[in-house]
Design a protein around this motif. Sequence first.
Motif, short mmCIF file in Angstrom:
data_model
loop_
_atom_site.label_atom_id
_atom_site.label_comp_id
_atom_site.label_asym_id
_atom_site.label_seq_id
_atom_site.Cartn_x
_atom_site.Cartn_y
_atom_site.Cartn_z
N ILE A 147 0.86 -1.18 0.00
CA ILE A 147 0.00 0.00 0.00
C ILE A 147 0.89 1.23 0.00
N THR A 148 0.77 2.03 -1.07
CA THR A 148 1.69 3.17 -1.22
C THR A 148 1.01 4.51 -0.98
N GLY A 149 -0.28 4.50 -0.60
CA GLY A 149 -0.93 5.77 -0.31
C GLY A 149 -2.44 5.68 -0.40
N ARG A 168 -8.44 18.30 1.86
CA ARG A 168 -7.74 18.41 3.16
C ARG A 168 -8.05 17.22 4.04
N LYS A 169 -9.29 16.80 3.97
CA LYS A 169 -9.72 15.62 4.74
C LYS A 169 -8.89 14.40 4.32
N LEU A 170 -8.75 14.21 3.01
CA LEU A 170 -7.97 13.07 2.51
C LEU A 170 -6.52 13.16 2.96
N ILE A 173 -6.32 12.12 6.54
CA ILE A 173 -6.40 10.66 6.64
C ILE A 173 -5.04 10.04 6.30
N PHE A 174 -4.45 10.54 5.21
CA PHE A 174 -3.12 10.06 4.80
C PHE A 174 -2.13 10.20 5.96
N ASN A 175 -2.09 11.38 6.57
CA ASN A 175 -1.13 11.64 7.66
C ASN A 175 -1.36 10.70 8.83
N CYS A 176 -2.64 10.51 9.16
CA CYS A 176 -2.98 9.65 10.29
C CYS A 176 -2.55 8.20 10.01
N LEU A 177 -2.83 7.69 8.81
CA LEU A 177 -2.45 6.31 8.49
C LEU A 177 -0.93 6.17 8.49
N LYS A 178 -0.27 7.19 7.96
CA LYS A 178 1.20 7.13 7.89
C LYS A 178 1.78 7.00 9.31
N GLU A 179 1.28 7.82 10.21
CA GLU A 179 1.78 7.77 11.59
C GLU A 179 1.44 6.47 12.30
N HIS A 187 7.85 3.98 1.40
CA HIS A 187 7.12 3.98 0.13
C HIS A 187 5.68 4.48 0.29
N PHE A 188 5.23 4.71 1.51
CA PHE A 188 3.85 5.22 1.69
C PHE A 188 3.88 6.74 1.48
N THR A 189 3.70 7.15 0.25
CA THR A 189 3.91 8.57 -0.13
C THR A 189 2.81 9.16 -1.00
N GLU A 190 1.92 8.32 -1.56
CA GLU A 190 1.07 8.84 -2.64
C GLU A 190 -0.29 9.33 -2.16
#
Length: 224
Positions: A147-149, A168-170, A173-179, A187-190
């Motif tokens: 999973i890359t993003g 912004r919501k997305l 969510i991205f930031n929260c999952l990354k943390e 590789h989780f960047t997209e």
Amino acid sequence: MSISENITSIKTSLRPGVRLVAVSKTKPTEAILEAYHTGQRIFGENKVQEMADKYALLPHDIEWHLIGHLQTNKVKYIAPFVSLIHSVDSLKLLSTIDKEAAKNERIIDCLLQFHIASEETKFGLSEEEAHQLLASGEYRAMQHIRITGVMGMATFTSNEEQIREEFRKLKSIFNCLKETYFTAQPHFTELSMGMSDDYLIAIEEGSTLVRIGSSIFGERNYIK
Ligand SMILES: *Cc1c(COP(=O)(O)O)cnc(C)c1O
């Protein structure tokens, strides 16, 4: 303007680090080749059969991205060659991709699709569903997907503030999952967000992959 002029002008408006997915659904191979000859290599399709047919006919250094809803029974047709699946919206689908990737001795990159729009019709996970998926033992045992993003589609509206809020919501969510799940995975960047009408807003809000169809290839004709 021609396809190549459209691509050139869109590319000059992309910030460094943002990649263009040329969405070629419903368009003939000649149109894709015109884009290809300007140097475009990433193409997005939303139907499995159409993507597989085009893959067979076109140069093999094209990166094919599946951007539309994917049914588990069709994964096998694209597993040999797909570069990125933007539209993963269930554990069951991810598990099927994992199995088909294993058969092809590949690791397939995937994005989790989130439902960020106010319309009911758009596919995608809720945050809670994504947490359930990522915390599951079944997901953690998968060895042939990565999973890359995340991906999302904003509401179809002329209200720019609403679109911006959804992007912004997305991003949040991205930031929260990354943390929470991907701190050790560089590789989780997209962040796949932005289409013809809203990609400039999406880039301002942190998009790394914009999916643009009609501004490159012209309006689509669905009637045939
Ligand atoms: C069709 C499609 C696009 C491109 O839409 P345009 O408005 O033509 O740029 C982007 N993302 C998805 C998921 C699509 O289905």
